[in-house]
Design an enzyme around this catalytic site. Sequence first.
Site, short mmCIF file in Angstrom:
data_model
loop_
_atom_site.label_atom_id
_atom_site.label_comp_id
_atom_site.label_asym_id
_atom_site.label_seq_id
_atom_site.Cartn_x
_atom_site.Cartn_y
_atom_site.Cartn_z
N LYS A 41 -9.64 9.11 -0.93
CA LYS A 41 -10.88 8.34 -1.06
C LYS A 41 -11.92 8.88 -0.07
O LYS A 41 -13.09 9.01 -0.41
CB LYS A 41 -10.66 6.85 -0.80
CG LYS A 41 -11.93 6.06 -1.08
CD LYS A 41 -11.79 4.62 -0.78
CE LYS A 41 -11.71 4.34 0.68
NZ LYS A 41 -12.96 4.63 1.43
N ILE A 91 -5.89 4.90 -4.39
CA ILE A 91 -5.26 3.75 -5.05
C ILE A 91 -6.38 2.79 -5.42
O ILE A 91 -7.25 2.50 -4.59
CB ILE A 91 -4.23 3.05 -4.12
CG1 ILE A 91 -3.23 4.06 -3.57
CG2 ILE A 91 -3.54 1.91 -4.84
CD1 ILE A 91 -2.25 4.64 -4.56
N GLY A 118 -5.88 9.82 2.86
CA GLY A 118 -6.24 9.39 1.50
C GLY A 118 -7.41 10.21 0.95
O GLY A 118 -8.32 10.57 1.70
N HIS A 159 -3.05 2.42 2.15
CA HIS A 159 -2.31 2.85 3.35
C HIS A 159 -0.80 2.83 3.10
O HIS A 159 -0.09 3.72 3.55
CB HIS A 159 -2.60 1.90 4.53
CG HIS A 159 -4.02 1.93 4.99
ND1 HIS A 159 -4.89 0.89 4.82
CD2 HIS A 159 -4.72 2.90 5.65
CE1 HIS A 159 -6.06 1.18 5.35
NE2 HIS A 159 -6.00 2.40 5.85
N ALA A 206 -6.41 -2.85 9.18
CA ALA A 206 -6.83 -3.57 7.97
C ALA A 206 -6.15 -2.90 6.76
O ALA A 206 -6.80 -2.50 5.80
CB ALA A 206 -8.34 -3.61 7.82
N LEU A 207 -4.85 -2.82 6.88
CA LEU A 207 -4.08 -2.01 5.93
C LEU A 207 -4.07 -2.64 4.53
O LEU A 207 -4.06 -3.86 4.38
CB LEU A 207 -2.64 -1.85 6.43
CG LEU A 207 -2.50 -1.23 7.82
CD1 LEU A 207 -1.02 -1.07 8.17
CD2 LEU A 207 -3.21 0.11 7.93
N HIS A 208 -4.05 -1.77 3.53
CA HIS A 208 -3.98 -2.20 2.14
C HIS A 208 -3.05 -1.26 1.40
O HIS A 208 -2.44 -0.37 2.02
CB HIS A 208 -5.38 -2.23 1.51
CG HIS A 208 -6.15 -0.96 1.74
ND1 HIS A 208 -5.83 0.24 1.14
CD2 HIS A 208 -7.21 -0.70 2.53
CE1 HIS A 208 -6.66 1.18 1.54
NE2 HIS A 208 -7.51 0.64 2.41
N ARG A 209 -2.98 -1.42 0.08
CA ARG A 209 -2.00 -0.61 -0.68
C ARG A 209 -2.27 0.89 -0.60
O ARG A 209 -1.37 1.70 -0.79
CB ARG A 209 -1.95 -1.07 -2.15
CG ARG A 209 -0.99 -2.24 -2.31
CD ARG A 209 -0.59 -2.43 -3.75
NE ARG A 209 -1.68 -2.94 -4.54
CZ ARG A 209 -2.18 -2.35 -5.62
NH1 ARG A 209 -1.69 -1.21 -6.05
NH2 ARG A 209 -3.19 -2.89 -6.26
#
Length: 280
Positions: free
Chosen positions: A149, A176, A147, A37, A32-35
């Site tokens: 986060k 991010i 990350g 990642h 479920a990749l996003h910016r």
Amino acid sequence: MIVYRTRDDLTGHLNSLRSEKNSIGLVPTMGALHRGHTSLVEKAAAENDVVVVTIFVNPTQFNDPADLEYYPRTLDRDLEMLQKLEADLVFVPSVKEMYPEEDERVFDLDSIDKVMEGKHRKGHFNGVAQIVSKLFLLTQPDRAYFGQKDFQQLVIVRRLTEILNLDIQIVPCPIIREKDGLAMSSRNERLNREKRKLAPFIYETLKLASEKKEDLTPSEVKDWVYKRFDKAPELSLEYFEIVEDKALKPISDWDEGVNKVGCLAVHLGSVRLLDNLNFD
Ligand code: PAF
């Protein structure tokens, strides 16, 4: 980009790349990749000859079966995204491939796995340690990218490499954020439009809390954050702590000579969101 599904195929290729003196950067993900990642993959590509991305929703780190069931799975889209980046190898194993038999290892993580996330998600970090150690031993990367986060996870992975005596550089990568401040997370996909509108409250609160440092003690800031969430009934604050960044002990004085991080977890409907901010 080559996609591997078995450990043998992946390690065969990695061994030959390693024998040709290529450095290897690992980006472990649950898909479920996003910016967030893509920033990890880009950094790994800039710092290594070869980038390996793993996509595996690791069952042993979920203590809530519903969370595991509803965790977003978007493999086709993920592979398309990675194709556009400089990912060389992608490893997409099955559960059986990663856990041919039950993993009974219990890691002693010096209690940094018992606070915050660890307190509220029993066994979560042992599951993370199980899969990350398997991926480290399998890929033997020079560097691995995580990350910020998931700040506590980052601290735990660092400790894990010490415990296992692995010569892997753990590279932290900045959070991010969306334009409105919401930290990027695969779980954001599960927010409906109404809940998504409320989500920026989380980062806004962290920022305001960090500014309160001038007038309030750490424990007063903590109270202030809890009171602010009390006035936002849709967002349920699970915890907020201001901790130092190694043993993750709550700080009691701003003057302690340590790096300070404010960390929280919030339930917004059925979605659990994490965020943190430097409080130095
Ligand atoms: O952060 C994640 O996505 C996961 O916890 C990790 C590190 C890929 C292990 O499953």
